[in-house]
Design a protein around this motif. Sequence first.
Motif, PDB file in Angstrom:
ATOM      1  N   ASP A  60      -8.047 -86.227  -7.627  1.00  0.00           N
ATOM      2  CA  ASP A  60      -8.476 -85.100  -8.465  1.00  0.00           C
ATOM      3  C   ASP A  60      -8.678 -83.809  -7.673  1.00  0.00           C
ATOM      4  N   LEU A  61      -8.314 -83.792  -6.405  1.00  0.00           N
ATOM      5  CA  LEU A  61      -8.541 -82.604  -5.597  1.00  0.00           C
ATOM      6  C   LEU A  61      -7.577 -81.477  -5.971  1.00  0.00           C
ATOM      7  N   PRO A  62      -8.069 -80.257  -6.057  1.00  0.00           N
ATOM      8  CA  PRO A  62      -7.164 -79.125  -6.251  1.00  0.00           C
ATOM      9  C   PRO A  62      -6.458 -78.768  -4.948  1.00  0.00           C
ATOM     10  N   GLU A  63      -5.574 -77.802  -5.008  1.00  0.00           N
ATOM     11  CA  GLU A  63      -4.788 -77.432  -3.833  1.00  0.00           C
ATOM     12  C   GLU A  63      -5.605 -76.712  -2.762  1.00  0.00           C
ATOM     13  N   LEU A  64      -6.838 -76.375  -3.052  1.00  0.00           N
ATOM     14  CA  LEU A  64      -7.709 -75.798  -2.034  1.00  0.00           C
ATOM     15  C   LEU A  64      -8.122 -76.833  -0.989  1.00  0.00           C
ATOM     16  N   ALA A  65      -7.831 -78.096  -1.242  1.00  0.00           N
ATOM     17  CA  ALA A  65      -8.235 -79.169  -0.325  1.00  0.00           C
ATOM     18  C   ALA A  65      -7.024 -79.879   0.253  1.00  0.00           C
ATOM     19  N   THR A  66      -7.108 -80.188   1.552  1.00  0.00           N
ATOM     20  CA  THR A  66      -6.140 -81.050   2.229  1.00  0.00           C
ATOM     21  C   THR A  66      -6.935 -82.140   2.928  1.00  0.00           C
ATOM     22  N   THR A  67      -6.516 -83.393   2.783  1.00  0.00           N
ATOM     23  CA  THR A  67      -7.311 -84.492   3.312  1.00  0.00           C
ATOM     24  C   THR A  67      -6.434 -85.633   3.820  1.00  0.00           C
ATOM     25  N   SER A  68      -7.029 -86.436   4.661  1.00  0.00           N
ATOM     26  CA  SER A  68      -6.393 -87.650   5.178  1.00  0.00           C
ATOM     27  C   SER A  68      -7.497 -88.578   5.629  1.00  0.00           C
ATOM     28  N   PHE A  69      -7.115 -89.821   5.896  1.00  0.00           N
ATOM     29  CA  PHE A  69      -8.050 -90.730   6.573  1.00  0.00           C
ATOM     30  C   PHE A  69      -7.310 -91.413   7.707  1.00  0.00           C
ATOM     31  N   ALA A  70      -8.076 -91.882   8.680  1.00  0.00           N
ATOM     32  CA  ALA A  70      -7.464 -92.568   9.820  1.00  0.00           C
ATOM     33  C   ALA A  70      -8.375 -93.677  10.301  1.00  0.00           C
ATOM     34  N   LEU A  71      -7.783 -94.822  10.543  1.00  0.00           N
ATOM     35  CA  LEU A  71      -8.466 -95.937  11.196  1.00  0.00           C
ATOM     36  C   LEU A  71      -8.272 -95.780  12.697  1.00  0.00           C
ATOM     37  N   PHE A  72      -9.373 -95.709  13.418  1.00  0.00           N
ATOM     38  CA  PHE A  72      -9.351 -95.497  14.863  1.00  0.00           C
ATOM     39  C   PHE A  72      -9.912 -96.703  15.603  1.00  0.00           C
ATOM     40  N   GLN A  73      -9.350 -96.943  16.780  1.00  0.00           N
ATOM     41  CA  GLN A  73      -9.968 -97.842  17.754  1.00  0.00           C
ATOM     42  C   GLN A  73      -9.995 -97.072  19.076  1.00  0.00           C
ATOM     43  N   LEU A  74     -11.032 -96.296  19.262  1.00  0.00           N
ATOM     44  CA  LEU A  74     -11.144 -95.418  20.420  1.00  0.00           C
ATOM     45  C   LEU A  74     -11.761 -96.169  21.590  1.00  0.00           C
ATOM     46  N   PRO A  75     -11.238 -95.959  22.783  1.00  0.00           N
ATOM     47  CA  PRO A  75     -11.776 -96.661  23.952  1.00  0.00           C
ATOM     48  C   PRO A  75     -13.130 -96.088  24.360  1.00  0.00           C
ATOM     49  N   ASP A  76     -13.872 -96.869  25.087  1.00  0.00           N
ATOM     50  CA  ASP A  76     -15.175 -96.449  25.595  1.00  0.00           C
ATOM     51  C   ASP A  76     -14.955 -95.697  26.905  1.00  0.00           C
ATOM     52  N   ILE A  77     -14.630 -94.415  26.780  1.00  0.00           N
ATOM     53  CA  ILE A  77     -14.336 -93.578  27.940  1.00  0.00           C
ATOM     54  C   ILE A  77     -15.073 -92.254  27.777  1.00  0.00           C
ATOM     55  N   PRO A  78     -15.247 -91.502  28.860  1.00  0.00           N
ATOM     56  CA  PRO A  78     -15.893 -90.196  28.748  1.00  0.00           C
ATOM     57  C   PRO A  78     -15.182 -89.298  27.738  1.00  0.00           C
ATOM     58  N   GLY A  79     -15.964 -88.603  26.925  1.00  0.00           N
ATOM     59  CA  GLY A  79     -15.402 -87.722  25.919  1.00  0.00           C
ATOM     60  C   GLY A  79     -15.398 -88.317  24.526  1.00  0.00           C
ATOM     61  N   VAL A  80     -15.461 -89.643  24.429  1.00  0.00           N
ATOM     62  CA  VAL A  80     -15.532 -90.297  23.124  1.00  0.00           C
ATOM     63  C   VAL A  80     -17.005 -90.496  22.779  1.00  0.00           C
ATOM     64  N   PRO A  81     -17.470 -89.986  21.630  1.00  0.00           N
ATOM     65  CA  PRO A  81     -18.876 -90.169  21.266  1.00  0.00           C
ATOM     66  C   PRO A  81     -19.257 -91.647  21.264  1.00  0.00           C
ATOM     67  N   PRO A  82     -20.406 -92.003  21.818  1.00  0.00           N
ATOM     68  CA  PRO A  82     -20.809 -93.419  21.889  1.00  0.00           C
ATOM     69  C   PRO A  82     -20.789 -94.115  20.537  1.00  0.00           C
ATOM     70  N   ALA A  83     -21.096 -93.394  19.468  1.00  0.00           N
ATOM     71  CA  ALA A  83     -21.127 -94.011  18.136  1.00  0.00           C
ATOM     72  C   ALA A  83     -19.741 -94.461  17.677  1.00  0.00           C
ATOM     73  N   LEU A  84     -18.682 -93.921  18.315  1.00  0.00           N
ATOM     74  CA  LEU A  84     -17.310 -94.230  17.888  1.00  0.00           C
ATOM     75  C   LEU A  84     -16.545 -95.083  18.886  1.00  0.00           C
ATOM     76  N   ALA A  85     -17.085 -95.251  20.072  1.00  0.00           N
ATOM     77  CA  ALA A  85     -16.338 -95.893  21.156  1.00  0.00           C
ATOM     78  C   ALA A  85     -16.365 -97.406  21.069  1.00  0.00           C
ATOM     79  N   GLY A  86     -15.217 -98.008  21.400  1.00  0.00           N
ATOM     80  CA  GLY A  86     -15.141 -99.457  21.523  1.00  0.00           C
ATOM     81  C   GLY A  86     -15.299-100.210  20.229  1.00  0.00           C
ATOM     82  N   ARG A  87     -14.962 -99.612  19.113  1.00  0.00           N
ATOM     83  CA  ARG A  87     -15.110-100.283  17.816  1.00  0.00           C
ATOM     84  C   ARG A  87     -14.109 -99.703  16.824  1.00  0.00           C
ATOM     85  N   LEU A  88     -13.902-100.402  15.734  1.00  0.00           N
ATOM     86  CA  LEU A  88     -13.067 -99.897  14.654  1.00  0.00           C
ATOM     87  C   LEU A  88     -13.887 -98.909  13.822  1.00  0.00           C
TER      88      LEU A  88
END
Length: 459
Positions: free
Chosen positions: A242-270
Amino acid sequence: MSNLEARTEPILPQSSFADLDARTTGTVAVPGDEAYDAFVSPWNLAIPVRPAAVVAARSAQDVVEAVRFAADNGMHVAPQATGHGAIAELVTELLVVTKDLDECVVHPEGWARVGAGVKWIRVVEAAAPFGLAPLSGSITDVGIVGYTTGGGLGPMARTYGMASDKVRAIEVVTGDGVLRRATPTEHPELFFALRGGKGMLGIVTAIEFDLVHQPTFYGGSLWFDGDDAAAVIERWQQWSADLPELATTSFALFQLPDIPGVPPALAGRLTLSVRYVWTGEAEEGEKRFAAIRESAPVLLDDVALKPYTAIDSVHTDPLDPTPAYEAAAVLTDFPAEAAAALLALNGPGSASPQILVEVRQMGGAIAHGGEHESAFDSRGAAYSLLIVGIAGVPGVQSHASAIVKALEPWVGGHRLPNFTFAPEDYADAYGEFTSARLRRAIRTYDPRGVMAIGHVLFA
């Protein structure tokens, strides 16, 4: 086996490139030269780019000389600017590097002119003081020319269309060794073919394009735990419909490594990231996004009112060169059954080897097209699918193929040229009518088949 792969004998003795060196102001290098590796290395470190010779052009005339030298010696030519999108099979003979063509002028009245070596970040920063923005890519470290000649699907695409839709003029050395300026009225068939046809007709030296008035946007990325992926994707499907053209969106499944620069809340997990750009009033954009914020507990919320200079925060693409394996497709639909098929292979407990699996909503201004028709044929797609893993990881390639296979009932239409990773797959990017126009343009502007990608597709 492609037409380029069939050649087994050396193109020319290395000493023969001394003539090319004498004809150009840039650097000519062959394997074994100190400068060679630095010039030929692409962004994707898994792509073995090893041409017989490389020319680092310093001017459009250098490009003219390189193309004419190739034609005179029966060689095929491929361009490279920032190194994104390299395909090894196309870069076996003469590589022309254009990263030193670095002109960049932003006009306050709303357009820009850049050389072939310029990345989006320079235009983004130069346009910001005027409240203007380009239709840049999901990361502004990408080169403008390669991105735009492949169409250019960016984070504001549903509002403003493809980057190629905003092009005013392209200066290009065509395969016959002539520097031309293509506009809607000057060489219109060349103008058509260059916007979507990648490097089939020649090597772009400069490009001019319109900017949009977009000093700020409401958006960013909202992150969830992978265990909540099914619930969030289900909500995203219903909400985005139902989004109008004012919106552009996507989703992504990530598996980010536990390395510097990756926020701890996102690292090493799906994790699951929902990306969002709202180009209208921020208050309305926030209201629209509330349904996603409420879909599951949030790990990290980076969706807010931002200057356009923060556009990279939406997709959070990696900046550093990476050895990647990539696969992609376009989808006619993405119903609940498709989401289930995707999660079975890349959701919780799947042991997926992929770093990223992304689904982008298309439609909106993408489907409408620009003022002038182009060789970009993917406008009818409803969604795009992109899969990225680390090259060499066991099973990453077969697993990516399995994801595409599982979504096969919804795969259809013409693939995105910029999400095409093998020469033979480019044929799927163009319909019969566009392919016929590209062939005619090649016969006109590259009659000897000097440009590698055009030779592979239409020889």
